[in-house]
Scaffold this active site. Structure first.
Site, PDB file in Angstrom:
ATOM      1  N   GLY A 213       3.913 -20.197   5.624  1.00 23.58           N
ATOM      2  CA  GLY A 213       4.162 -21.133   4.519  1.00 23.58           C
ATOM      3  C   GLY A 213       5.373 -20.735   3.692  1.00 23.58           C
TER       4      GLY A 213
ATOM      5  N   ALA B 134       1.108 -16.710   7.899  1.00 21.67           N
ATOM      6  CA  ALA B 134       2.132 -16.317   6.920  1.00 21.67           C
ATOM      7  C   ALA B 134       3.392 -17.161   7.049  1.00 21.67           C
ATOM      8  CB  ALA B 134       2.480 -14.838   7.116  1.00 21.67           C
TER       9      ALA B 134
ATOM     10  N   LYS C   4      22.867  16.404  -8.361  1.00 15.50           N
ATOM     11  CA  LYS C   4      22.798  15.731  -7.059  1.00 15.50           C
ATOM     12  C   LYS C   4      22.978  16.756  -5.948  1.00 15.50           C
ATOM     13  CE  LYS C   4      25.766  14.654  -4.307  1.00 15.50           C
ATOM     14  NZ  LYS C   4      26.990  14.340  -3.588  1.00 15.50           N
TER      15      LYS C   4
ATOM     16  N   ARG D 263      42.820  28.125 -19.554  1.00 13.58           N
ATOM     17  CA  ARG D 263      43.040  27.112 -20.579  1.00 13.58           C
ATOM     18  C   ARG D 263      44.288  27.526 -21.356  1.00 13.58           C
ATOM     19  NH1 ARG D 263      37.790  29.656 -23.500  1.00 13.58           N
ATOM     20  NH2 ARG D 263      38.896  31.199 -24.728  1.00 13.58           N
TER      21      ARG D 263
ATOM     22  N   ASN E 137      23.556  30.562 -16.475  1.00 14.41           N
ATOM     23  CA  ASN E 137      23.595  29.652 -17.611  1.00 14.41           C
ATOM     24  C   ASN E 137      24.819  28.745 -17.473  1.00 14.41           C
ATOM     25  OD1 ASN E 137      22.361  29.166 -20.480  1.00 14.41           O
ATOM     26  ND2 ASN E 137      24.578  29.019 -20.655  1.00 14.41           N
TER      27      ASN E 137
ATOM     28  N   LYS F 149       7.436 -16.061   0.551  1.00 16.62           N
ATOM     29  CA  LYS F 149       6.383 -15.542  -0.339  1.00 16.62           C
ATOM     30  C   LYS F 149       5.825 -14.207   0.119  1.00 16.62           C
ATOM     31  CE  LYS F 149       2.356 -17.778  -0.632  1.00 16.62           C
ATOM     32  NZ  LYS F 149       1.447 -18.816  -1.149  1.00 16.62           N
TER      33      LYS F 149
ATOM     34  N   ARG G 171       5.427 -22.740  -4.642  1.00 18.37           N
ATOM     35  CA  ARG G 171       5.122 -22.490  -6.054  1.00 18.37           C
ATOM     36  C   ARG G 171       5.730 -21.180  -6.572  1.00 18.37           C
ATOM     37  NH1 ARG G 171      -1.149 -23.693  -4.911  1.00 18.37           N
ATOM     38  NH2 ARG G 171      -0.403 -23.313  -2.799  1.00 18.37           N
TER      39      ARG G 171
ATOM     40  N   TYR H  90      34.455  15.996  -5.803  1.00 21.61           N
ATOM     41  CA  TYR H  90      34.996  14.881  -5.013  1.00 21.61           C
ATOM     42  C   TYR H  90      36.487  14.796  -5.246  1.00 21.61           C
ATOM     43  CZ  TYR H  90      35.200  10.046  -3.257  1.00 21.61           C
ATOM     44  OH  TYR H  90      35.474   8.899  -2.557  1.00 21.61           O
TER      45      TYR H  90
HETATM   46  C1  UD1 Z   1      -5.897 -22.213   1.421  1.00 19.68           C
HETATM   47  C2  UD1 Z   1      -7.145 -22.907   1.963  1.00 19.68           C
HETATM   48  C3  UD1 Z   1      -8.164 -23.060   0.846  1.00 19.68           C
HETATM   49  C4  UD1 Z   1      -8.464 -21.718   0.246  1.00 19.68           C
HETATM   50  C5  UD1 Z   1      -7.203 -20.974  -0.179  1.00 19.68           C
HETATM   51  C6  UD1 Z   1      -7.542 -19.549  -0.528  1.00 19.68           C
HETATM   52  C7  UD1 Z   1      -6.423 -24.449   3.717  1.00 19.68           C
HETATM   53  C8  UD1 Z   1      -6.075 -25.863   4.047  1.00 19.68           C
HETATM   54  N1  UD1 Z   1      -6.794 -24.216   2.462  1.00 19.68           N
HETATM   55  O1  UD1 Z   1      -5.299 -23.051   0.464  1.00 19.68           O
HETATM   56  O2  UD1 Z   1      -9.354 -23.644   1.343  1.00 19.68           O
HETATM   57  O3  UD1 Z   1      -9.331 -21.882  -0.871  1.00 19.68           O
HETATM   58  O4  UD1 Z   1      -6.253 -20.949   0.889  1.00 19.68           O
HETATM   59  O5  UD1 Z   1      -6.417 -18.816  -0.918  1.00 19.68           O
HETATM   60  O6  UD1 Z   1      -6.380 -23.606   4.579  1.00 19.68           O
HETATM   61  N2  UD1 Z   1       0.385 -21.263   6.207  1.00 19.68           N
HETATM   62  C9  UD1 Z   1       0.999 -21.266   7.443  1.00 19.68           C
HETATM   63  N3  UD1 Z   1       1.431 -22.434   7.962  1.00 19.68           N
HETATM   64  C10 UD1 Z   1       1.269 -23.632   7.334  1.00 19.68           C
HETATM   65  C11 UD1 Z   1       0.646 -23.634   6.056  1.00 19.68           C
HETATM   66  C12 UD1 Z   1       0.211 -22.433   5.524  1.00 19.68           C
HETATM   67  O7  UD1 Z   1       1.157 -20.214   8.070  1.00 19.68           O
HETATM   68  O8  UD1 Z   1       1.685 -24.648   7.886  1.00 19.68           O
HETATM   69  C13 UD1 Z   1      -0.070 -19.977   5.634  1.00 19.68           C
HETATM   70  C14 UD1 Z   1       0.598 -19.653   4.310  1.00 19.68           C
HETATM   71  O9  UD1 Z   1       1.760 -18.854   4.521  1.00 19.68           O
HETATM   72  C15 UD1 Z   1      -0.477 -18.862   3.584  1.00 19.68           C
HETATM   73  C16 UD1 Z   1      -1.783 -19.399   4.163  1.00 19.68           C
HETATM   74  O10 UD1 Z   1      -1.447 -20.058   5.362  1.00 19.68           O
HETATM   75  O11 UD1 Z   1      -0.380 -17.481   3.848  1.00 19.68           O
HETATM   76  C17 UD1 Z   1      -2.485 -20.359   3.189  1.00 19.68           C
HETATM   77  O12 UD1 Z   1      -1.620 -21.447   2.912  1.00 19.68           O
HETATM   78  P1  UD1 Z   1      -1.507 -22.099   1.463  1.00 19.68           P
HETATM   79  O13 UD1 Z   1      -0.594 -23.255   1.561  1.00 19.68           O
HETATM   80  O14 UD1 Z   1      -1.211 -21.051   0.460  1.00 19.68           O
HETATM   81  O15 UD1 Z   1      -2.996 -22.630   1.280  1.00 19.68           O
HETATM   82  P2  UD1 Z   1      -3.789 -22.844  -0.082  1.00 19.68           P
HETATM   83  O16 UD1 Z   1      -3.361 -24.122  -0.705  1.00 19.68           O
HETATM   84  O17 UD1 Z   1      -3.728 -21.630  -0.908  1.00 19.68           O
HETATM   85 CA    CA Z   2      -2.556 -19.720  -0.851  1.00 24.28          CA
END
Ligand code: UD1
Ligand code: CA
Length: 471
Positions: free
Chosen positions: A24, A22, A362, A451, A388, A35, A28, A398
């Protein structure tokens, strides 16, 4: 069957360690928020996947975090996981490698992606069950549109031999519809041998973790695959379109479950459950209703359109009319609320209470049969039975610094447009004349009037417009 049983048996001897990638950035998504913190059904993506991982009773769950690490841990810090930082995001292979020194050689590793949130525990159990200890197991899916995903390469015998990332595919490989979900299981000792051997000679100059398949095949290790039946389970969230698609899929699943259990949804495509709901049979939910947090609804209740219910318990035979918001409240049987009512935290309505349009309540308790039908604010108040409250009544709770309580006895009648200045007690069976500003307690059975007396000025001429001002 006995074979499968013995495999499962073997498996259970190896302790299961789950690694969730997790780190990355989620480029996008075009977001400052990492993300995995984006929400699906009101909950971060990563929380979905951790909850699923927990259902497998693993010995340990690791989360590889990196991008926006402090934010991720701050929001999800109480999850029962071990956090491992990947300081530079050099690819999924590099990410997985970070966990390996924390995992014993004789463990089985299951790799999940933080951005594939809807994988089910059942599917993962099946993958673990078909994969013997000395093999690799890969979860694949047939995607009608595989663009952007890693493709599964098979040999003439149909055995899986590699994953090719979308950016590295040949024109012919691009046609392959079977994709890598990214979910894989292998023994820790095998992964520890393969991961340091990966290279980044590819289109993205990243260390790809699915390349361990190629290394396994080179060692003649069997690769087992299982294919998803519900492809949405394997769908990743890479952009906000995919996030919205998965949200709709998930909501549709929840709507279907409720309908099968006897709940009428007037339009299941316009229903959102962002939390947990216990809904009795013969409840009707109109369009555009959002249920958040923990919601309990009793039998025969009707929830009108455009209504938000968050952390509420609602009894039987209740009618909630359109455009009402109810949060952190308890509503007993046969109440009627709305349209356009706002019930705020700390409210408790006993049976048969009526709350009408443009009424805000409240932190108040309202006893059986009482009515507040129009344009009122009731805060920090205890209201007895059969009271009523006239239109436009305000509890002035307040003083600019502190909040004060109002107590209104059974059967009291508060005339329209009254201001009740707290702290204040209105006696049982007493009456407050319309338009009064009440600041001293009133005794039971009394009439309180506060009043100005009415004055009459005879022959009163209203000012007239001067000629030159006329249009
Ligand atoms: C990846 C797979 C692909 C697969 C797809 C399915 C690889 C190279 N490719 O591509 O084969 O079809 O998922 O969804 O594995 N992450 C890290 N560190 C990094 C890079 C990524 O922890 O340095 C984590 C990201 O946070 C993510 C997961 O790995 O949760 C996948 O990375 P992402 O870059 O989304 O790979 P895809 O291009 O989707
Ligand atoms: Ca992915």
């Amino acid at each position: 069957m006995s074979n499968l049983k013995s495999l499962i048996h073997q498996q259970s001897l190896m302790s299961l360690n789950i690694v969730i990638l997790a780190a990355g950035q989620g480029k996008r998504m075009h977001s400052k928020l990492p993300k995995v913190l984006h929400h699906l059904a009101g909950k971060p993506l990563l929380a979905h996947i951790v909850n699923t991982a927990q259902q497998l009773n693993p010995a340990k769950i690791f989360i590889i975090y990196g991008h926006g690490g402090e934010q991720v841990q701050a929001q999800l810090g109480d999850l029962p996981v071990q956090w491992i930082e990947q300081t530079q995001q050099l690819g999924t292979g590099h990410a997985l490698k970070q966990a390996m020194s924390f995992i014993q050689n004789d463990a089985r590793v299951l790799v999940l992606f933080g951005d594939v949130p809807l994988i089910s525990a059942k599917t993962l159990q099946e993958l673990l069950a078909i994969t013997p200890n000395n093999a690799v197991g890969v979860l694949t899916a047939q995607m009608p549109n595989p663009a952007g995903l890693g493709r599964i390469i098979r040999n003439a015998k149909g055995e899986m031999i590699a994953v090719v990332e979308d950016k590295d595919t040949t024109a012919q490989q691009k046609e392959i519809k079977e994709i890598n979900t990214g979910i894989l299981t292998a023994s820790a000792s095998d992964l520890k041998r393969w991961l340091p051997a990966l290279n980044n000679n590819n289109a993205q100059k990243e260390y790809y973790y699915p390349e361990v398949i190629t290394l396994a095949v080179a060692e003649k290790m069997p690769v087992y695959t299982t294919q998803l039946t519900e492809i949405e389970e394997g769908q990743g969230v890479n952009d906000r379109i995919q996030l919205a698609q998965l949200e709709r899929y998930y909501q549709r699943q929840q709507a279907n479950k409720l309908m099968l259990a006897g709940v009428t949804l007037l339009d299941p495509t316009r229903f959102d459950l962002r939390g947990e709901a216990q809904i009795a049979s013969d409840v009707t939910i109109d369009i555009n209703v959002i249920l958040a947090g923990k919601v309990i609804i009793g039998a025969n209740t009707y929830i009108g359109p455009n209504t938000l219910l968050r952390n509420v318990t609602i009894g039987q035979n209740v009618i909630i009319k359109a455009n009402s918001t109810i949060e952190d409240a308890v509503i007993d049987d046969a109440c009627e609320i709305g349209p356009f009512a706002r019930i705020r935290p700390g409210t408790k309505l006993k049976n048969n209470v009526h709350i009408g349009n443009f009424v805000e309540i409240k932190e108040s308790e309202i006893d059986e049969g009482s009515k507040i039908n129009h344009l009122s604010y009731i805060g920090d108040t205890i209201i007895g039975k059969k009271v009523n409250i006239g239109a436009g009544t305000i509890t002035c709770n307040y003083d600019g610094v502190n909040k004060h309580q109002t107590i209104i006895g059974d059967n009291a009648f508060i005339g329209s447009n009254s201001s009740l200045i707290a702290p204040l007690t209105i006696g049982e069976n007493s009456t407050v004349g319309a338009g009064s500003t009440i600041r001293r307690d009133t005794p039971a059975e009394s009439l309180a009037l506060a009043r100005a007396e009415q004055r009459i000025v005879d022959n009163w001429q209203r000012p007239k417009k001067k000629n030159n001002q006329e249009k």
